[in-house]
Enzyme design. Structure first.
Site: not given
Length: 414
Positions: A271, A304, A308, A315, A336, A341, A401
């Site tokens: 993950t 992306h 989180t 990133e 997003k 998402h 993931f």
């Protein structure tokens, strides 16, 4: 052998901001949030009670009423987005060599809500209550299957399921099909509809979701120091890809050219991304190489950017690795922040957004960017859309993931 060039001629967007290209795009450039309290099931006992739901969607507008109950919502979204994209492209497949028209539409999870529904029925009323359409109603490749049947597309058909990189992989794979002269037209993208008890509960159990339940519109906040997880969304993004000369010959309206595609694996964790961002950096470099471009050529990155803590930081590090000092000059945003998402549909929707950026020169913002994180210190187009002149190349990232990564590069078509 020279590459057959691939262009984008049609877009189909369904998102928490609206049903269709115009409402979705307007919501993005206005900086509106599509996040709210979940209405699809009772969330009273859930740690996360918010998501980006698609509101007002009527499958009967796109599918015969008697057929609606035979498939899960992710298939409905996919078929609707494909029809929108075909209409936008003014594509009549009956006038095409249908053996040269294909479909690659993926989903990260597929028909989980239908599984939940049928499981409840079998427990309460026995196996005789299972619908004969249960299995074809939930499996991932049936989105591509329904679209192939609708448009009599007899060319290559596939359905990647690569978590949150699905939509981008579908588009990249479809580009390869056209480049390799196996098709002239491809429907490509992703669809997802898993705002359901098990999916929300499962992601919440991983502590992956935001719990800012009292402020849904402010919950998705990529790169902000107070981010606390991603917000689930749903919807679909489908593109019509065509071989360039084929599109020109039929007088198609060309949004942009799809020039680069990269895919890698972190080979690190089920993950979490590799902490040094190496997999993300390698996939961006592969896409740049495929497009024949340098990092300095990229004007905008649709990141992306999930909101989180680890993902956004990694990133950012990967972008710095690829772009060096130029990382501080390139404009980056995460849509997003407004849509949530969309999981397997994210890459499809964000590719359509990339095409609109090249068409309009308008960069959607990253909303809710209020408290800068010292580890995330790039230009994230904070809070307000921005217009730039002469935009040439857009890079779009999608990571999933299992460490699966995809990058697409879209370029202005002259």
């Amino acid at each position: 052998m020279s590459k057959r060039r691939v262009v984008v001629t049609g877009l189909g967007m369904i998102s928490p901001l609206g049903i269709g290209n115009e409402p979705t795009w307007q919501g993005l450039i206005e900086g509106r949030s599509g996040i709210g309290r979940i209405t699809k099931f009772d969330v009273s006992d859930y740690a996360c009670q918010i998501a980006g739901e698609v509101r007002g969607f009527k499958p009967e507008d796109f599918i015969e009423k008697k057929e609606v109950k035979k498939s899960d919502t992710f298939i409905h979204y996919a078929v609707a987005a494909a029809q929108m994209a075909a209409d936008d492209a003014k594509l009549d497949t009956s006038k095409e060599d249908e053996d040269r028209v294909g479909v690659i539409i993926g989903s990260g999870i597929g028909g989980l809500p239908l599984i939940e529904e049928m499981h409840k029925k079998v427990l309460e009323r026995g196996p005789s209550r299972i619908s004969p359409f249960f299995i074809p109603g939930l499996i991932v490749n049936l989105a591509s299957g329904h679209i192939s049947i609708r448009f009599n597309a007899r060319g290559p058909s596939s359905a990647p399921a690569t978590a949150c990189a699905t939509g981008a992989h579908a588009i990249g794979d479809a580009m390869k099909v056209i480049r390799h002269d196996e098709a002239d037209v491809m429907f490509a993208g992703g669809s997802e509809a898993v705002i359901s008890a098990l999916a929300v509960g499962g992601f919440a159990a991983m502590r992956a979701l935001s719990t800012r339940n009292d402020e849904p519109e402010r919950a998705s906040r990529p790169w902000d120091a107070q981010r606390d997880g991603f917000v689930m969304g749903e919807g679909a993004g489908v593109l019509i890809l065509e071989e360039r000369e084929h599109a020109i010959a039929r007088g198609a309206n060309i949004y942009c050219e799809l020039t680069g595609y990269g895919m890698t694996s972190d080979a690190y964790h089920i993950t979490s991304p590799a902490e040094d961002g190496s997999g993300m950096a390698r996939v961006m470099n592969r896409a740049l190489k495929d497009a024949g471009l340098a990092a300095a050529d990229i004007d905008y990155i649709n990141a992306h950017g999930t909101s989180t803590v680890v993902g956004d930081r990694t990133e950012t590090l990967a972008i710095k690795t690829v772009f060096g000092e130029l990382a501080y000059k390139v404009a980056i945003s995460s849509t997003k922040s407004m849509t949530g998402h969309l999981l397997g549909a994210a890459g499809g929707l964000e590719s359509a957004i990339a095409a609109m950026v090249l068409r309009t020169g308008i960069l959607p913002p990253t909303i809710n960017y209020e408290n800068p994180d010292p580890e995330c210190d790039l230009d994230y187009v904070p809070n307000q859309a921005r217009t730039i002149e002469g935009i040439r190349h857009v890079l779009s990232n999608s990571f999933g993931f299992g460490g699966t990564n995809a990058t697409l590069i879209f370029s202005r078509h002259d």
